[in-house]
Design a protein around this motif. Sequence first.
Motif, PDB file in Angstrom:
ATOM      1  N   GLN A  33       0.803  -1.084   0.014  1.00 60.40           N
ATOM      2  CA  GLN A  33      -0.196   0.162   0.044  1.00 60.40           C
ATOM      3  C   GLN A  33       0.887   1.226   0.098  1.00 60.40           C
ATOM      4  O   GLN A  33       0.552   2.458  -0.838  1.00 60.40           O
ATOM      5  CB  GLN A  33      -0.897  -0.021   1.249  1.00 60.40           C
ATOM      6  CG  GLN A  33      -2.064  -1.094   1.153  1.00 60.40           C
ATOM      7  CD  GLN A  33      -1.694  -2.284   1.858  1.00 60.40           C
ATOM      8  OE1 GLN A  33      -0.352  -2.507   2.275  1.00 60.40           O
ATOM      9  NE2 GLN A  33      -2.682  -3.648   1.907  1.00 60.40           N
ATOM     10  N   VAL A  37       0.969   4.137  -2.728  1.00 55.37           N
ATOM     11  CA  VAL A  37       0.772   5.545  -2.648  1.00 55.37           C
ATOM     12  C   VAL A  37       2.322   6.446  -3.148  1.00 55.37           C
ATOM     13  O   VAL A  37       1.846   7.526  -3.914  1.00 55.37           O
ATOM     14  CB  VAL A  37       0.574   5.880  -1.195  1.00 55.37           C
ATOM     15  CG1 VAL A  37       0.713   7.425  -1.018  1.00 55.37           C
ATOM     16  CG2 VAL A  37      -0.704   5.220  -0.664  1.00 55.37           C
ATOM     17  N   SER A  49      -3.837  14.114   0.327  1.00 53.03           N
ATOM     18  CA  SER A  49      -4.483  12.778   0.819  1.00 53.03           C
ATOM     19  C   SER A  49      -5.861  12.362   0.180  1.00 53.03           C
ATOM     20  O   SER A  49      -6.266  11.403  -0.417  1.00 53.03           O
ATOM     21  CB  SER A  49      -4.505  12.386   2.340  1.00 53.03           C
ATOM     22  OG  SER A  49      -5.422  13.272   3.138  1.00 53.03           O
ATOM     23  N   SER A  53      -6.791   9.792  -2.760  1.00 51.14           N
ATOM     24  CA  SER A  53      -7.691   8.964  -2.528  1.00 51.14           C
ATOM     25  C   SER A  53      -8.935   8.788  -3.590  1.00 51.14           C
ATOM     26  O   SER A  53      -9.365   7.634  -4.073  1.00 51.14           O
ATOM     27  CB  SER A  53      -8.603   9.184  -1.306  1.00 51.14           C
ATOM     28  OG  SER A  53      -9.458  10.329  -1.535  1.00 51.14           O
ATOM     29  N   ARG A  54      -8.764   9.788  -4.417  1.00 49.14           N
ATOM     30  CA  ARG A  54      -9.411   9.860  -5.663  1.00 49.14           C
ATOM     31  C   ARG A  54      -8.884   8.840  -6.848  1.00 49.14           C
ATOM     32  O   ARG A  54      -9.557   8.367  -7.622  1.00 49.14           O
ATOM     33  CB  ARG A  54      -9.869  11.177  -6.170  1.00 49.14           C
ATOM     34  CG  ARG A  54     -10.907  12.182  -5.075  1.00 49.14           C
ATOM     35  CD  ARG A  54     -11.167  13.405  -5.582  1.00 49.14           C
ATOM     36  NE  ARG A  54     -11.874  13.966  -4.880  1.00 49.14           N
ATOM     37  CZ  ARG A  54     -11.504  15.328  -4.632  1.00 49.14           C
ATOM     38  NH1 ARG A  54     -10.436  16.007  -5.047  1.00 49.14           N
ATOM     39  NH2 ARG A  54     -12.397  15.977  -3.600  1.00 49.14           N
ATOM     40  N   TYR A  58      -7.783   3.712  -1.752  1.00 52.27           N
ATOM     41  CA  TYR A  58      -7.955   3.870  -0.390  1.00 52.27           C
ATOM     42  C   TYR A  58      -8.348   5.030   0.095  1.00 52.27           C
ATOM     43  O   TYR A  58      -8.488   6.105  -0.732  1.00 52.27           O
ATOM     44  CB  TYR A  58      -6.519   3.816   0.040  1.00 52.27           C
ATOM     45  CG  TYR A  58      -5.408   2.697  -0.509  1.00 52.27           C
ATOM     46  CD1 TYR A  58      -5.472   1.582  -0.283  1.00 52.27           C
ATOM     47  CD2 TYR A  58      -4.435   2.988  -1.295  1.00 52.27           C
ATOM     48  CE1 TYR A  58      -4.994   0.489  -0.889  1.00 52.27           C
ATOM     49  CE2 TYR A  58      -3.581   1.952  -1.885  1.00 52.27           C
ATOM     50  CZ  TYR A  58      -3.804   0.609  -1.443  1.00 52.27           C
ATOM     51  OH  TYR A  58      -3.212  -0.172  -2.036  1.00 52.27           O
ATOM     52  N   SER A  59      -8.841   4.950   1.368  1.00 51.71           N
ATOM     53  CA  SER A  59      -9.540   6.509   1.677  1.00 51.71           C
ATOM     54  C   SER A  59      -8.376   7.144   2.102  1.00 51.71           C
ATOM     55  O   SER A  59      -7.212   6.936   2.222  1.00 51.71           O
ATOM     56  CB  SER A  59     -10.277   6.001   3.052  1.00 51.71           C
ATOM     57  OG  SER A  59      -9.381   5.723   4.059  1.00 51.71           O
ATOM     58  N   SER A  60      -8.825   8.631   2.256  1.00 52.24           N
ATOM     59  CA  SER A  60      -7.838   9.532   2.550  1.00 52.24           C
ATOM     60  C   SER A  60      -7.044   9.269   3.852  1.00 52.24           C
ATOM     61  O   SER A  60      -5.948   9.628   4.322  1.00 52.24           O
ATOM     62  CB  SER A  60      -8.596  11.066   2.628  1.00 52.24           C
ATOM     63  OG  SER A  60      -9.321  11.091   3.736  1.00 52.24           O
ATOM     64  N   HIS A  61      -7.959   8.732   4.880  1.00 54.54           N
ATOM     65  CA  HIS A  61      -7.643   8.385   6.317  1.00 54.54           C
ATOM     66  C   HIS A  61      -6.231   7.213   6.144  1.00 54.54           C
ATOM     67  O   HIS A  61      -5.210   7.225   6.813  1.00 54.54           O
ATOM     68  CB  HIS A  61      -8.577   8.132   6.975  1.00 54.54           C
ATOM     69  CG  HIS A  61      -9.550   9.137   7.358  1.00 54.54           C
ATOM     70  ND1 HIS A  61      -9.212  10.263   7.851  1.00 54.54           N
ATOM     71  CD2 HIS A  61     -10.563   9.260   6.881  1.00 54.54           C
ATOM     72  CE1 HIS A  61     -10.406  10.679   7.951  1.00 54.54           C
ATOM     73  NE2 HIS A  61     -11.272  10.061   7.105  1.00 54.54           N
ATOM     74  N   GLN A  62      -6.539   6.243   5.409  1.00 54.56           N
ATOM     75  CA  GLN A  62      -5.457   5.069   5.157  1.00 54.56           C
ATOM     76  C   GLN A  62      -4.400   5.625   4.608  1.00 54.56           C
ATOM     77  O   GLN A  62      -3.267   5.324   4.876  1.00 54.56           O
ATOM     78  CB  GLN A  62      -6.241   4.182   4.051  1.00 54.56           C
ATOM     79  CG  GLN A  62      -7.328   3.062   4.692  1.00 54.56           C
ATOM     80  CD  GLN A  62      -7.812   2.362   3.754  1.00 54.56           C
ATOM     81  OE1 GLN A  62      -8.564   2.937   2.749  1.00 54.56           O
ATOM     82  NE2 GLN A  62      -7.927   0.925   4.172  1.00 54.56           N
ATOM     83  N   ILE A  63      -4.735   6.631   3.564  1.00 52.26           N
ATOM     84  CA  ILE A  63      -3.415   7.072   2.775  1.00 52.26           C
ATOM     85  C   ILE A  63      -2.450   7.804   3.858  1.00 52.26           C
ATOM     86  O   ILE A  63      -1.055   7.713   3.754  1.00 52.26           O
ATOM     87  CB  ILE A  63      -3.669   8.004   1.732  1.00 52.26           C
ATOM     88  CG1 ILE A  63      -4.315   7.148   0.557  1.00 52.26           C
ATOM     89  CG2 ILE A  63      -2.691   8.848   1.241  1.00 52.26           C
ATOM     90  CD1 ILE A  63      -4.953   7.891  -0.651  1.00 52.26           C
TER      91      ILE A  63
END
Length: 102
Positions: A33, A37, A49, A53-54, A58-63
């Motif tokens: 992951q 990124v 982030s 995420s777009r 992955y979500s912005s929080h995961q990034i």
Amino acid sequence: MLSFEREQVKRGKRPELPIDRAPDRPLPPLSEQQLAVIRELRRGGPATSVELSRRLPYSSHQIVNYLKGRAALAIVKKTERTQRVETIKQNSAWIYEVRNGS
């Protein structure tokens, strides 16, 4: 108190204490992951982030969590904060970019 904190580290209930980190300790390997990124940052240039995420699954929080690791911090840096206009709260977000020479 320090012995209590070290015991909590052993039990996995808190991160390692900064004083116990060896500066010459090798960096852990990057996860798939984190690599995804970082590749996207190299390909698309600096981004928040939310923008990443777009473009990634992955979500912005995961990034953000992927980029907070010690190994990722050696490659990626936070450059500045920007105002997010696409959210209701209008809070700011960090812009991430790959370090020169990484």
